[in-house]
Design a protein around this motif. Structure first.
Motif, short mmCIF file in Angstrom:
data_model
loop_
_atom_site.label_atom_id
_atom_site.label_comp_id
_atom_site.label_asym_id
_atom_site.label_seq_id
_atom_site.Cartn_x
_atom_site.Cartn_y
_atom_site.Cartn_z
N ASN A 112 0.80 -1.24 0.00
CA ASN A 112 0.00 0.00 0.00
C ASN A 112 0.82 1.28 0.00
O ASN A 112 0.26 2.37 0.06
CB ASN A 112 -0.99 0.02 1.18
N THR A 113 2.14 1.17 -0.07
CA THR A 113 2.95 2.38 -0.23
C THR A 113 2.91 2.81 -1.70
O THR A 113 2.44 2.08 -2.57
CB THR A 113 4.40 2.12 0.18
N LYS A 114 3.44 4.00 -1.97
CA LYS A 114 3.43 4.50 -3.34
C LYS A 114 4.23 3.59 -4.26
O LYS A 114 3.82 3.33 -5.40
CB LYS A 114 4.02 5.92 -3.38
N THR A 115 5.38 3.08 -3.79
CA THR A 115 6.18 2.21 -4.65
C THR A 115 5.43 0.91 -4.94
O THR A 115 5.51 0.38 -6.06
CB THR A 115 7.54 1.89 -4.01
N ALA A 116 4.71 0.39 -3.96
CA ALA A 116 3.95 -0.84 -4.19
C ALA A 116 2.85 -0.62 -5.22
O ALA A 116 2.53 -1.51 -6.01
CB ALA A 116 3.37 -1.35 -2.88
N ARG A 117 2.27 0.58 -5.21
CA ARG A 117 1.16 0.87 -6.12
C ARG A 117 1.62 1.25 -7.52
O ARG A 117 0.91 0.98 -8.50
CB ARG A 117 0.30 2.01 -5.55
N HIS A 118 2.80 1.86 -7.64
CA HIS A 118 3.17 2.46 -8.92
C HIS A 118 4.48 1.96 -9.53
O HIS A 118 4.73 2.20 -10.71
CB HIS A 118 3.27 3.98 -8.77
N PHE A 119 5.32 1.29 -8.75
CA PHE A 119 6.62 0.85 -9.26
C PHE A 119 6.75 -0.66 -9.17
O PHE A 119 6.12 -1.30 -8.32
CB PHE A 119 7.78 1.50 -8.49
N LYS A 120 7.59 -1.20 -10.01
CA LYS A 120 7.87 -2.63 -9.97
C LYS A 120 9.14 -2.87 -9.18
O LYS A 120 10.15 -2.19 -9.39
CB LYS A 120 8.02 -3.17 -11.41
N ASP A 121 9.08 -3.82 -8.28
CA ASP A 121 10.27 -4.23 -7.52
C ASP A 121 11.13 -5.09 -8.43
O ASP A 121 11.09 -6.32 -8.39
CB ASP A 121 9.83 -4.99 -6.27
N ASP A 122 11.94 -4.43 -9.27
CA ASP A 122 12.54 -5.10 -10.42
C ASP A 122 14.02 -5.42 -10.29
O ASP A 122 14.63 -5.92 -11.24
CB ASP A 122 12.32 -4.26 -11.69
N VAL A 123 14.63 -5.15 -9.15
CA VAL A 123 16.02 -5.55 -8.95
C VAL A 123 16.03 -6.96 -8.38
O VAL A 123 15.46 -7.20 -7.32
CB VAL A 123 16.76 -4.58 -8.00
N PRO A 124 16.64 -7.93 -9.08
CA PRO A 124 16.63 -9.32 -8.61
C PRO A 124 17.18 -9.45 -7.20
O PRO A 124 18.08 -8.71 -6.80
CB PRO A 124 17.50 -10.05 -9.63
N ALA A 125 16.64 -10.40 -6.44
CA ALA A 125 17.03 -10.57 -5.04
C ALA A 125 18.52 -10.80 -4.89
O ALA A 125 19.16 -10.24 -3.99
CB ALA A 125 16.24 -11.73 -4.43
N GLU A 126 19.09 -11.62 -5.78
CA GLU A 126 20.54 -11.90 -5.66
C GLU A 126 21.38 -10.66 -5.94
O GLU A 126 22.46 -10.47 -5.36
CB GLU A 126 20.95 -13.05 -6.58
N GLU A 127 20.87 -9.78 -6.82
CA GLU A 127 21.59 -8.54 -7.10
C GLU A 127 21.46 -7.56 -5.93
O GLU A 127 22.42 -6.85 -5.60
CB GLU A 127 21.07 -7.92 -8.39
N LYS A 128 20.29 -7.52 -5.30
CA LYS A 128 20.14 -6.71 -4.08
C LYS A 128 21.16 -7.15 -3.04
O LYS A 128 21.81 -6.32 -2.39
CB LYS A 128 18.73 -6.85 -3.51
N THR A 129 21.28 -8.45 -2.86
CA THR A 129 22.21 -8.98 -1.87
C THR A 129 23.65 -8.61 -2.21
O THR A 129 24.43 -8.22 -1.34
CB THR A 129 22.07 -10.51 -1.77
N ARG A 130 24.00 -8.73 -3.49
CA ARG A 130 25.36 -8.38 -3.89
C ARG A 130 25.65 -6.91 -3.63
O ARG A 130 26.71 -6.56 -3.09
CB ARG A 130 25.55 -8.69 -5.38
N ARG A 131 24.71 -6.05 -3.98
CA ARG A 131 24.92 -4.61 -3.78
C ARG A 131 24.97 -4.28 -2.28
O ARG A 131 25.80 -3.47 -1.85
CB ARG A 131 23.80 -3.82 -4.46
N LEU A 132 24.10 -4.91 -1.50
CA LEU A 132 24.13 -4.67 -0.06
C LEU A 132 25.47 -5.10 0.53
O LEU A 132 26.05 -4.39 1.36
CB LEU A 132 22.99 -5.40 0.62
N ASN A 133 25.95 -6.26 0.12
CA ASN A 133 27.24 -6.73 0.64
C ASN A 133 28.37 -5.78 0.28
O ASN A 133 29.30 -5.57 1.07
CB ASN A 133 27.54 -8.13 0.11
N GLU A 134 28.29 -5.19 -0.90
CA GLU A 134 29.31 -4.23 -1.31
C GLU A 134 29.23 -2.96 -0.45
O GLU A 134 30.26 -2.39 -0.05
CB GLU A 134 29.12 -3.88 -2.79
N ILE A 135 28.01 -2.53 -0.16
CA ILE A 135 27.82 -1.37 0.72
C ILE A 135 28.35 -1.66 2.12
O ILE A 135 29.05 -0.84 2.73
CB ILE A 135 26.33 -0.98 0.75
#
Length: 452
Positions: free
Chosen positions: A353-376
């Motif tokens: 029900n947030t704006k992103t849930a209503r209007h945007f696609k959660d389009d970054v693959p989970a494994e890529e999110k994990t890789r980027r988070l680990n780099e951060i």
């Protein structure tokens, strides 16, 4: 982050109840308000779940993993209910407001109470005891619990949280807080000052002023107004032996006036938590954060100019909707330029029900999110170590909070910069101020020797 606290109560029928708190400092403070309301209705305290007639779980909806932990705890409480069929279970806080029907559908839940309905708890318990569902999730435009002195549930008696406002008007695209905690409203300053004085008189030596966005605190009465910088100065003047912190600041509202107030009052701690979330202006616009990369870095430069000894921490989200590698690299470069002392780092998780849930696609693959988070995380570990290495050889005033987790012969406390430091116990006690020479460090902790 999750924080578990336990309270119980006893009413005229000698009933007991237990509460667990998950989420941020705001939720801890809410549980302390709940404890005060229950105390006023003749309730008392225990930490044993198997003694409870009533179990409450105070919840957080900001991140998905926090909600998942709550669902897991409800399964545990279901087993307790089988052992004790008369046991009542209630859900408090953000999940209660957001997921009322789902929670009631679990079968185990007897009460669902939103963050603005805690005054109704005794009544709702009474309804549940006669077989009715105790429900109140209505949000308020006025409720601040300003007249309630929270019952402190901490163990050390040194540091306490004081809520100065509730709700949020920022409407960040990914955030559920405006929907679960309602619109922003500020407490009258005299009630805040009264609570802080009471804490100091009871022996507390550090207070953290809390709000979803403390910088937007605003109180008007007749022709008089007070903003956050003015409130902060008034609280600092309560006593020079009282340390003062605040959380959380929003970059769009971080004023020069606030920085100069901090510089003027030495007991306002030299630490600012300033969530950036992303280093990409494009992503910040999608997030509806209302500032750019350039504005954020200008605020960082101003903090370092006015408060050169201040530490800066932040929040970062990895893998927000449409985030590209270029956007991610902007975040890494901003981290290096800002030189954060600490950071809370998370993968983006879509909140319903947030704006992103209503209007945007959660389009970054989970494994890529994990890789980027680990780099951060890896980069921040380096930055934290570099920041701590600069502390070696420095003398810092430390407020003792208690025994080190690793040794009963060591104490721990925090510097004004919010850095944890461990040092020999000697004859010091919790609440003492100690001058410590810093000898060595890790990325998370300083180690030193007391000088007096």
């Amino acid at each position: 982050m999750s924080i578990a606290l336990c309270i119980f109560a006893q009413n005229m029928e000698n009933k007991t109840f237990y509460i667990e708190t998950y989420g941020c400092q705001m939720n801890v403070n809410d549980s302390e308000v709940v404890a005060a309301i229950l105390k006023a209705a003749d309730y008392r305290l225990t930490e044993r779940i198997n003694e409870a007639d009533i179990i409450f779980i105070n919840t957080c909806s900001i991140r998905e993993n926090a909600e998942q932990r709550v669902w897991g705890r409800l399964d545990v409480f279901r087993l307790e209910k089988r052992r004790n069929p008369s046991l009542l279970v209630g859900v408090l806080g953000c999940m209660a407001e957001r997921l009322k029907e789902d929670l009631l559908g679990k079968g185990v839940v007897d009460m669902v109470v939103g963050p603005d309905a805690y005054r109704q708890l005794p009544l709702l318990v009474a309804e549940a005891e006669v077989g009715q569902k105790g429900i109140n999730v209505l949000l308020s435009r006025e409720e601040t619990y300003a007249d309630i002195s929270p019952v402190r549930l901490d163990k050390n008696g040194v540091s306490a949280f004081v809520s100065i406002m509730r709700g949020c008007n920022n409407m960040c695209a990914y955030c559920v807080v405006p929907y679960t905690r309602g619109a922003e409203r500020s407490r009258p300053p005299e009630t805040i000052l009264r609570e802080v004085r009471e804490l100091f008189d009871k022996g507390y030596r550090e207070v953290t002023l809390l709000g979803q966005n403390v910088n937007s605190y605003s109180w008007t009465e007749a022709s008089a107004t007070m903003n956050f910088a003015q409130l902060l100065e008034q609280v600092a003047l309560v006593n020079p032996l009282l340390r003062l912190r605040f959380a959380t600041s929003h970059p769009k509202d971080m004023s020069d006036e606030l920085l100069h107030t901090m510089a003027k009052q030495p007991n306002i701690c030299r630490h600012i938590h300033l969530p950036v979330q992303s280093g990409s202006s494009r992503i910040l616009e999608l997030m509806n954060r209302k500032y750019t990369r350039e504005h954020y870095l200008e605020r960082i430069a101003k903090i370092k100019a006015v408060l050169p000894d201040s530490a800066i921490s932040t929040d970062i989200i990895a893998g927000f909707c449409t985030e590209t590698l270029e956007d991610h690299n902007y975040t890494l470069s901003l981290m290096k330029e800002a030189g954060f002392d600490q950071a809370f780092m998370f993968q983006y998780s879509e909140r319903p029900n947030t704006k992103t849930a209503r209007h945007f696609k959660d389009d970054v693959p989970a494994e890529e999110k994990t890789r980027r988070l680990n780099e951060i995380i890896a980069l921040q570990n380096k930055l934290s170590l570099q920041a701590n290495q600069k502390e070696i050889g420095q003398q810092r005033e430390v407020l003792v909070e208690g025994l080190s987790k690793r040794s009963s012969e060591q104490l721990f406390g925090r510097t004004s910069q919010n850095k944890v430091i461990v040092f020999p116990k000697k004859n010091y006690r919790s609440g003492d101020y100690v001058q410590v020479q810093i000898e060595r460090c890790s990325s998370a902790t300083l180690f030193g020797l007391p000088l007096d």
